[in-house]
Design a protein around this motif. Structure first.
Motif, PDB file in Angstrom:
ATOM      1  N   GLU A   1       0.836  -1.192   0.000  1.00 10.02           N
ATOM      2  CA  GLU A   1       0.000   0.000   0.000  1.00 10.02           C
ATOM      3  C   GLU A   1       0.874   1.246   0.000  1.00 10.02           C
ATOM      4  O   GLU A   1       2.083   1.177   0.254  1.00 10.02           O
ATOM      5  N   ILE A   2       0.265   2.385  -0.230  1.00  9.58           N
ATOM      6  CA  ILE A   2       1.028   3.642  -0.320  1.00  9.58           C
ATOM      7  C   ILE A   2       1.740   3.958   0.989  1.00  9.58           C
ATOM      8  O   ILE A   2       2.924   4.279   1.018  1.00  9.58           O
ATOM      9  N   ASN A   3       1.019   3.853   2.121  1.00  7.85           N
ATOM     10  CA  ASN A   3       1.641   4.197   3.403  1.00  7.85           C
ATOM     11  C   ASN A   3       2.363   3.025   4.073  1.00  7.85           C
ATOM     12  O   ASN A   3       3.069   3.209   5.054  1.00  7.85           O
ATOM     13  N   LYS A   4       2.150   1.807   3.569  1.00  2.00           N
ATOM     14  CA  LYS A   4       2.874   0.598   4.010  1.00  2.00           C
ATOM     15  C   LYS A   4       2.780   0.346   5.524  1.00  2.00           C
ATOM     16  O   LYS A   4       3.708  -0.142   6.148  1.00  2.00           O
ATOM     17  N   ILE A   5       1.645   0.683   6.125  1.00  2.00           N
ATOM     18  CA  ILE A   5       1.520   0.534   7.569  1.00  2.00           C
ATOM     19  C   ILE A   5       0.895  -0.811   7.938  1.00  2.00           C
ATOM     20  O   ILE A   5       0.182  -1.431   7.146  1.00  2.00           O
ATOM     21  N   CYS A   6       1.156  -1.247   9.168  1.00  4.70           N
ATOM     22  CA  CYS A   6       0.453  -2.385   9.748  1.00  4.70           C
ATOM     23  C   CYS A   6      -0.847  -1.840  10.330  1.00  4.70           C
ATOM     24  O   CYS A   6      -0.826  -1.009  11.243  1.00  4.70           O
ATOM     25  N   HIS A   7      -1.981  -2.274   9.803  1.00  3.29           N
ATOM     26  CA  HIS A   7      -3.262  -1.713  10.223  1.00  3.29           C
ATOM     27  C   HIS A   7      -3.593  -2.049  11.671  1.00  3.29           C
ATOM     28  O   HIS A   7      -4.265  -1.259  12.353  1.00  3.29           O
ATOM     29  N   ASN A   8      -3.143  -3.173  12.152  1.00  2.00           N
ATOM     30  CA  ASN A   8      -3.386  -3.528  13.552  1.00  2.00           C
ATOM     31  C   ASN A   8      -2.675  -2.539  14.475  1.00  2.00           C
ATOM     32  O   ASN A   8      -3.261  -1.992  15.415  1.00  2.00           O
ATOM     33  N   ASP A   9      -1.396  -2.263  14.186  1.00  2.00           N
ATOM     34  CA  ASP A   9      -0.645  -1.303  15.008  1.00  2.00           C
ATOM     35  C   ASP A   9      -1.226   0.108  14.894  1.00  2.00           C
ATOM     36  O   ASP A   9      -1.327   0.828  15.894  1.00  2.00           O
ATOM     37  N   ASP A  10      -1.598   0.492  13.675  1.00  2.00           N
ATOM     38  CA  ASP A  10      -2.106   1.848  13.460  1.00  2.00           C
ATOM     39  C   ASP A  10      -3.419   2.070  14.206  1.00  2.00           C
ATOM     40  O   ASP A  10      -3.620   3.114  14.848  1.00  2.00           O
ATOM     41  N   ASN A  11      -4.312   1.082  14.153  1.00  2.00           N
ATOM     42  CA  ASN A  11      -5.596   1.220  14.846  1.00  2.00           C
ATOM     43  C   ASN A  11      -5.421   1.248  16.354  1.00  2.00           C
ATOM     44  O   ASN A  11      -6.134   1.971  17.058  1.00  2.00           O
ATOM     45  N   LYS A  12      -4.475   0.492  16.875  1.00  2.00           N
ATOM     46  CA  LYS A  12      -4.230   0.519  18.324  1.00  2.00           C
ATOM     47  C   LYS A  12      -3.695   1.882  18.762  1.00  2.00           C
ATOM     48  O   LYS A  12      -4.040   2.379  19.846  1.00  2.00           O
ATOM     49  N   LYS A  13      -2.864   2.493  17.929  1.00  2.00           N
ATOM     50  CA  LYS A  13      -2.382   3.849  18.252  1.00  2.00           C
ATOM     51  C   LYS A  13      -3.533   4.838  18.295  1.00  2.00           C
ATOM     52  O   LYS A  13      -3.591   5.724  19.167  1.00  2.00           O
ATOM     53  N   GLN A  14      -4.469   4.713  17.347  1.00  2.00           N
ATOM     54  CA  GLN A  14      -5.613   5.610  17.326  1.00  2.00           C
ATOM     55  C   GLN A  14      -6.484   5.410  18.569  1.00  2.00           C
ATOM     56  O   GLN A  14      -6.969   6.378  19.176  1.00  2.00           O
TER      57      GLN A  14
ATOM     58  N   PRO B   1       2.001  -3.837  27.877  1.00  2.00           N
ATOM     59  CA  PRO B   1       1.989  -5.212  27.376  1.00  2.00           C
ATOM     60  C   PRO B   1       0.597  -5.731  27.036  1.00  2.00           C
ATOM     61  O   PRO B   1       0.407  -6.364  26.000  1.00  2.00           O
ATOM     62  N   ARG B   2      -0.397  -5.463  27.886  1.00  2.00           N
ATOM     63  CA  ARG B   2      -1.734  -5.977  27.621  1.00  2.00           C
ATOM     64  C   ARG B   2      -2.357  -5.320  26.380  1.00  2.00           C
ATOM     65  O   ARG B   2      -3.082  -5.971  25.619  1.00  2.00           O
ATOM     66  N   PHE B   3      -2.085  -4.035  26.184  1.00  2.16           N
ATOM     67  CA  PHE B   3      -2.611  -3.335  25.015  1.00  2.16           C
ATOM     68  C   PHE B   3      -1.933  -3.833  23.741  1.00  2.16           C
ATOM     69  O   PHE B   3      -2.576  -3.994  22.698  1.00  2.16           O
ATOM     70  N   LYS B   4      -0.629  -4.097  23.831  1.00  2.00           N
ATOM     71  CA  LYS B   4       0.109  -4.595  22.666  1.00  2.00           C
ATOM     72  C   LYS B   4      -0.385  -5.978  22.248  1.00  2.00           C
ATOM     73  O   LYS B   4      -0.212  -6.393  21.108  1.00  2.00           O
ATOM     74  N   ASP B   5      -1.010  -6.699  23.204  1.00  2.00           N
ATOM     75  CA  ASP B   5      -1.487  -8.054  22.910  1.00  2.00           C
ATOM     76  C   ASP B   5      -2.728  -8.072  22.024  1.00  2.00           C
ATOM     77  O   ASP B   5      -3.114  -9.123  21.511  1.00  2.00           O
TER      78      ASP B   5
ATOM     79  N   TYR C   1      -7.383  -5.979  15.016  1.00  3.42           N
ATOM     80  CA  TYR C   1      -7.469  -5.086  13.859  1.00  3.42           C
ATOM     81  C   TYR C   1      -6.554  -5.489  12.694  1.00  3.42           C
ATOM     82  O   TYR C   1      -6.319  -4.696  11.796  1.00  3.42           O
ATOM     83  N   SER C   2      -6.083  -6.711  12.718  1.00  2.00           N
ATOM     84  CA  SER C   2      -5.256  -7.194  11.614  1.00  2.00           C
ATOM     85  C   SER C   2      -6.131  -7.488  10.399  1.00  2.00           C
ATOM     86  O   SER C   2      -7.253  -8.006  10.533  1.00  2.00           O
ATOM     87  N   ARG C   3      -5.633  -7.179   9.223  1.00  2.00           N
ATOM     88  CA  ARG C   3      -6.356  -7.487   7.976  1.00  2.00           C
ATOM     89  C   ARG C   3      -6.190  -8.940   7.571  1.00  2.00           C
ATOM     90  O   ARG C   3      -6.959  -9.450   6.744  1.00  2.00           O
ATOM     91  N   ALA C   4      -5.199  -9.603   8.131  1.00  2.00           N
ATOM     92  CA  ALA C   4      -4.850 -10.952   7.671  1.00  2.00           C
ATOM     93  C   ALA C   4      -5.822 -12.011   8.181  1.00  2.00           C
ATOM     94  O   ALA C   4      -6.283 -11.957   9.324  1.00  2.00           O
TER      95      ALA C   4
END
Length: 541
Positions: free
Chosen positions: A342-355, A386-390, A394-397
């Motif tokens: 994709e254009i921004n090449k982001i991991c959607h799971n990580d991006d959504n958790k940041k939001q 740690p719990r939030f990172k778990d 929100y992964s597309r896969a």
């Protein structure tokens, strides 16, 4: 007295390390190619083959509470009695104890040893295996001297060792705990290194820790957490090392004799002394491992294979983004819509958790619990917890297990019922419920996955114990997929299986994973080149 002795040994170690640096310890062919006409006629292939070594380096990895010392003793006994090997047993914990004695902190409690080990690794993450490499070099030199092939004229010149050692030698390192330790060993010894990971149930490990440490449950789980993976860069990280093994064994399948049989099988295959074929579990896990290579997921590559009750593989799957009208994206190109492309090449799971972390921080601000100046810092703290990172919502896969189940449904129908699924990673709680619903009876995995709540959320239907009324989650036992081709492929191994048309295994002169000894001495010297300075500056004995 212990402190004086430790300082004396420290000085001796520095002298020995510097002597090795000074002499280079370069392994040579003894100039045979230029001095012997008969050798010249052999050609380069045979000349190189003669530099191959009998040596093996075995590293042991096991979570705290696993009887790794007992496994090391079994390995020593098998190699000595069945294969004529001389063994060099190295316990990394002895280096830590020596360091503790040099500081007048002579302790045997595991928590104190972990702290001392971390202190040593603060100077260099691979300090313990560098000391082991130094001891390996010294042992090889001693064996060469005893065998009459070591030449040294007492002058400050290169040591010359013939590349064909008279004695088959195996160095056993018990046990490695840090990822950089394994990385350095693999860089130096390559295929000559064999990592053996030992599985033992959490119940048995708790019993063993309590017996040894005399502590309560909270102390036991604190030790298990520290051993498995500390936040410190120089801390222990067994969970990162464990799945990278060449061979997995279990001490929960029965008696010590069964563990011995597992180890004997590995060395019979490695040394070509017996016909060994893959088990159904090894075949299936190799299929799962191969399937994982298809994944382009930014988080991790996971593979799965489903076998019917008889053991025949009916489908494979891997984690990746689904595409319209069925299947996953597989081919690279303009039509590939996976995250990396994709254009921004982001991991959607990580991006959504940041939001989401920002949303939570804003809610706290609006409630008057934090002020505006702390907003971004609070959001970062939430995102890093740690719990939030778990969170994996929100992964597309599509996960590998789900992909394999979908594929099995298309081509195998009811054959999936009462079958087994083999996964390169412990299943997450999302996949666990789909596996249960599909009618699969057994789950086999290689890599532990601490984020998974499978056994907790589905304890009514999933178990890690031996209960025929629930779906069993079991660790994979056997030859690791990474070694499958080298050990089982006759064309790669070079193992002859017949003579004059009749089955006859000829014992190989070297292990199947043998490499040239020519480069090993140089690589060892490079690996420990800074050891004297680390010892001098860091006070690491």
């Amino acid at each position: 007295m212990d402190g004086i002795g430790a300082l004396s040994r420290l000085a001796q170690t520095i002298v020995e390390a510097r002597k090795i640096m000074r002499k280079s310890t370069v392994l040579k062919l003894n100039q045979r190619a230029s001095e012997n006409e008969e050798d010249k006629k052999e050609g380069p292939i045979e000349a190189i083959r003669k530099t191959f070594t009998h040596e093996m380096v075995i590293a042991i990895c096991g979570p705290i509470g696993t009887p790794s010392h007992g496994v090391s003793e079994i390995i020593e006994n098998i190699l000595k009695t069945a294969h004529g090997y001389k063994t060099n047993y190295i316990r990394l914990s002895e280096y830590i104890k020596e360091y503790g004695r040099s500081k007048s902190v002579a302790r045997d409690k595991t928590s104190e040893l972990i702290t001392l080990g971390n202190e040593m690794r603060a100077k260099d993450n691979a300090i313990l295996v560098k000391k082991a490499i130094l001891d390996i070099k010294k042992e090889r030199d001693a064996v060469a001297r005893d065998s009459g092939v070591y030449q040294d004229d007492d002058q400050d010149k290169d040591v010359v060792i013939r590349p064909e050692p008279v004695v088959s030698l195996c160095h056993i390192i018990d046990s490695i705990k840090n990822a950089e330790e394994l990385a350095l060993l693999r860089m130096v010894y390559g295929e000559m290194l064999h990592l053996i990971s030992i599985h033992s149930s959490i119940e048995n490990r708790i019993i063993e820790i309590k017996r040894k440490e005399n502590i309560d449950d909270s102390g036991v789980f604190s030790l298990i957490d520290r051993d498995s993976g500390e936040e410190l860069a120089n801390g222990q990280s067994v969970r990162k090392i464990f799945p990278q093994a060449d061979f997995f064994i279990s001490l929960d399948e029965g008696t010590e004799s069964e563990a011995r049989q597992q180890i004997e099988r590995y060395f019979n295959l490695l040394l070509g002394s017996f016909m060994v074929s893959p088990t159904k579990h090894e075949r299936a896990m190799y299929s799962a491992f191969s399937a994982a290579n298809n994944s382009a997921c930014l988080s991790r590559q996971v593979g799965a294979a489903i076998a019917e009750k008889s053991g025949n593989i009916i489908s494979v799957g891997w984690n990746d983004v689904p595409k319209a009208f069925g299947g996953l994206y597989e081919e690279n190109g303009s039509g590939d819509k996976r995250c990396y492309n994709e254009i921004n090449k982001i991991c959607h799971n990580d991006d959504n958790k940041k939001q989401i972390s920002l949303v939570i921080a804003n809610e706290l601000k609006n409630a008057g619990m934090i002020d505006n100046g702390n907003l971004e810092e609070v959001a970062r703290l939430i995102d890093r917890s740690p719990r939030f990172k778990d969170l994996i919502e929100y992964s597309r896969a599509v996960h590998a297990e789900m992909h394999a189940i979908i594929n099995a449904g298309k081509i195998a129908g009811q054959k999936i019922e009462s079958g087994s699924i083999y996964i390169t990673t412990y299943p997450c709680h999302y996949c666990a419920k789909h596996i249960v619903a599909a009618g699969i009876a057994n789950i086999y995995f290689i890599e532990p996955y601490q984020k998974s709540l499978a056994a907790k959320l589905h304890k009514d239907s999933v178990t890690e114990s031996d209960d025929d009324n629930r779906v069993k989650i079991r660790p994979f036992i056997g030859i690791a997929p990474r070694r499958h081709n080298m050990l089982f492929n006759i064309n790669l191994s070079g193992q002859e299986r017949k003579a004059d048309g009749v089955f006859k295994l000829t014992n190989k002169k070297y292990p199947l994973t043998s490499i040239s000894l020519e480069a090993i001495g140089t690589l060892e010297t490079l690996a420990i080149s800074d050891l004297p300075e680390i010892i001098d500056e860091g006070g690491v004995s």
